[in-house]
Design an enzyme around this catalytic site. Structure first.
Site, PDB file in Angstrom:
ATOM      1  CG  ASP A  14      -1.708   1.222   1.410  1.00 22.24           C
ATOM      2  OD1 ASP A  14      -2.381   1.617   0.446  1.00 22.24           O
ATOM      3  OD2 ASP A  14      -1.635   1.831   2.492  1.00 22.24           O
ATOM      4  CG  ASP A  16      -1.816   7.598   0.486  1.00 22.11           C
ATOM      5  OD1 ASP A  16      -1.025   8.558   0.414  1.00 22.11           O
ATOM      6  OD2 ASP A  16      -2.550   7.249  -0.448  1.00 22.11           O
TER       7      ASP A  16
END
Length: 229
Positions: A14, A16
Site C-alpha cells: 500500500d 498512504d
C-alpha cells in the site's frame, strides 16, 4: 528428496500510511472538501475510512450522515479532495525506513510493487519522494475495476510482477488493506504507521505487525527474506 521448489517472497505495498506519511493530509483534504459541500464530519470518522476507494469512502460517510448526493456531486467531492491533497503535498514525507526498505528488496532481487487506492494523478507524486524511477511497478485506482476492500489492486499488482497472489505478502496500514489481502489469497503484514492499532490489524488478518517500514526492514528474516544468502 525431490519436491517442488517453493517460490521466493514477493511484496505488494500500500502507499498512504505504509510508505509515505500522508494519512492525515488525506483526512484534512477530505474534511475540507466535505465542509465546502456543507457536510460536517469529525476527523476520527474520516480517518477510519482512509484506505477505501474514494467511491466507497463517500458512500460510507454519507450513510453515517443520512445525506444523499448525486453522482455529479460525488465526482466533484472526489476532485475537491484530490485538489486539497495536492496543495499539501509539500508536507508529505516518506515514512522512516521506506526508502531503505524498497532499496534493500531491490538489491536482494525480491519482487515488489505498489498497489494503492489513490488515483495516478496524486499517487505518482510519491515516486520522487521515495527516490523511485517513473517505471516503478505501481497499480493505481485508475487501472482496476474496484479498489479496497475488494482485492483487485493486489491481484493486479501480483499479475504485474508475474507472481501468484498466494505467494505474495501484502503490506498495509489499514483494515481495508488486510481485508483485500485476505480476499486476494495473500498473507497480510500490518504497519502501525497509519494510525490503526495492533489488535485491529491482527483481527483483520495481519500475521505480522510492525511499527513502520524501518521496523519491518530490521525483521525481514521473519518474512522469509534471506539476509545471509
Amino acid at each position: 528428496m525431490d519436491y517442488t521448489e517453493p517460490p521466493g517472497p514477493a511484496f505488494l505495498f500500500d502507499l498512504d500510511g505504509t510508505l509515505i506519511d500522508s494519512v492525515y493530509q488525506h483526512v484534512i483534504a477530505w474534511r475540507g472538501a466535505l465542509s465546502r459541500m456543507g457536510i460536517d464530519l469529525s476527523v476520527w470518522r474520516i480517518h477510519r475510512r482512509i484506505g477505501m476507494s474514494g467511491g466507497l469512502f463517500v458512500t460510507a460517510l454519507l450513510r453515517e450522515t443520512g445525506l444523499t448526493l448525486t453522482q455529479n456531486q460525488i465526482d466533484d467531492l472526489q476532485q475537491a479532495h484530490a485538489a486539497a491533497y495536492t496543495e499539501q503535498i509539500d508536507t508529505v514525507r516518506p515514512l522512516p525506513g521506506a526508502v531503505e526498505l524498497l532499496r534493500e528488496l531491490t538489491v536482494r532481487q525480491v519482487p515488489w510493487a505498489i498497489a494503492t487506492s489513490g488515483y495516478a494523478k496524486t499517487a505518482r507524486l510519491a515516486l520522487s519522494m521515495l527516490k523511485l524511477p517513473e517505471d516503478t511497478p505501481m497499480v493505481t485506482r485508475d487501472l482496476v475495476r474496484r479498489a479496497k476492500p475488494d482485492p483487485d489492486l493486489f491481484l493486479a499488482g501480483a499479475a504485474l510482477l508475474g507472481v501468484d497472489p498466494r505467494h505474495a505478502m501484502v503490506v498495509g496500514d489499514s483494515v481495508w488493506d488486510l481485508l483485500a489481502a485476505r480476499r486476494a489469497g495473500s498473507l497480510g503484514v500490518g504497519l502501525l504507521s497509519g494510525g490503526y492499532g495492533r489488535d485491529e490489524l491482527e483481527r483483520s488478518g495481519a500475521f505480522r505487525v510492525y511499527a513502520d517500514p524501518a521496523d519491518m526492514l530490521s525483521r525481514l528474516d521473519e518474512l522469509g527474506v534471506r539476509l545471509g544468502e
